[in-house]
Design a protein around this motif. Structure first.
Motif, PDB file in Angstrom:
ATOM      1  N   MET A   1       0.851  -1.209   0.000  1.00 18.99           N
ATOM      2  CA  MET A   1       0.000   0.000   0.000  1.00 18.99           C
ATOM      3  C   MET A   1       0.881   1.251   0.000  1.00 18.99           C
ATOM      4  O   MET A   1       1.711   1.429   0.876  1.00 18.99           O
ATOM      5  CB  MET A   1      -0.890   0.021   1.253  1.00 18.99           C
ATOM      6  N   CYS A   4       1.568   4.005   3.190  1.00 17.97           N
ATOM      7  CA  CYS A   4       1.281   3.377   4.483  1.00 17.97           C
ATOM      8  C   CYS A   4       2.616   3.218   5.210  1.00 17.97           C
ATOM      9  O   CYS A   4       3.512   2.514   4.736  1.00 17.97           O
ATOM     10  CB  CYS A   4       0.601   2.018   4.297  1.00 17.97           C
ATOM     11  N   CYS A   7       3.632  -0.367   6.022  1.00 14.60           N
ATOM     12  CA  CYS A   7       4.073  -1.103   4.825  1.00 14.60           C
ATOM     13  C   CYS A   7       5.508  -0.716   4.479  1.00 14.60           C
ATOM     14  O   CYS A   7       6.313  -1.573   4.089  1.00 14.60           O
ATOM     15  CB  CYS A   7       3.157  -0.814   3.636  1.00 14.60           C
ATOM     16  N   HIS A  46      -0.401  -5.819   4.439  1.00 16.33           N
ATOM     17  CA  HIS A  46      -1.364  -4.764   4.740  1.00 16.33           C
ATOM     18  C   HIS A  46      -2.792  -5.303   4.880  1.00 16.33           C
ATOM     19  O   HIS A  46      -3.422  -5.682   3.896  1.00 16.33           O
ATOM     20  CB  HIS A  46      -1.336  -3.684   3.649  1.00 16.33           C
ATOM     21  N   HIS A  97      -3.374   0.045   9.293  1.00 19.56           N
ATOM     22  CA  HIS A  97      -2.626  -1.187   8.955  1.00 19.56           C
ATOM     23  C   HIS A  97      -2.555  -1.956  10.266  1.00 19.56           C
ATOM     24  O   HIS A  97      -2.042  -1.428  11.269  1.00 19.56           O
ATOM     25  CB  HIS A  97      -1.238  -0.780   8.425  1.00 19.56           C
TER      26      HIS A  97
HETATM   27 ZN    ZN Z   1       0.184  -0.959   5.245  1.00 19.08          ZN
END
Ligand code: ZN
Ligand code: 5GP
Length: 115
Positions: A1, A4, A7, A46, A97
């Motif tokens: 993602m 994020c 991530c 994610h 997340h």
């Molecule tokens: Zn994420």
């Protein structure tokens, strides 16, 4: 993602100091150390929140949570810990997340989570 932060930590784009990791989860110190030792258990993939997390990952989540909590209790001489998991904005989730918070606890630490 894209965009994020967790991530980016998972992929290595943002370097992190891991406390513990297994195939699907890793743990790191939370940037906010108001409660000393506050750590996050983060899924490497994610998923937005607990409802999206595949059940099959439950055992690894527990493994990462337990091993992180044990390390924190040793390092911070804590006598116990709380596990916190915010789901959706109304409940305080800021990073979308999946992650758990682990909060090491000591006698008379003044923390009152449910008041
Ligand atoms: Zn994420
Ligand atoms: P939430 O409110 O979504 O359950 O919790 C997100 C947590 O991520 C917060 O406790 C916040 O302090 C932590 N956090 C946000 N950005 C960073 C960061 O860049 N590094 C670390 N280590 N923690 C972060």
């Amino acid at each position: 993602m894209e965009d994020c932060i967790f991530c980016k930590m998972s992929s290595g784009e943002i370097p992190v100091k891991k406390i513990y990791e297994n195939s699907n989860f890793f743990s790191i110190p939370d940037i906010n150390q108001e409660i000393k030792g506050h750590a996050l258990v983060i899924c490497k993939k994610h998923f937005e929140n607990t409802l999206n997390l595949p059940n099959i990952l439950g055992a690894e989540l527990l493994d990462c949570t337990k091993n992180t909590a044990l390390k924190l209790m040793k390092e911070y001489h804590a006598e116990g810990f709380n596990i916190l998991n915010n789901n959706f904005k109304i409940a305080g989730q800021i990073v979308n997340h999946f992650h758990l918070h682990i909060l090491p606890r000591k006698k008379d630490d003044g923390v009152n989570l449910l008041s």
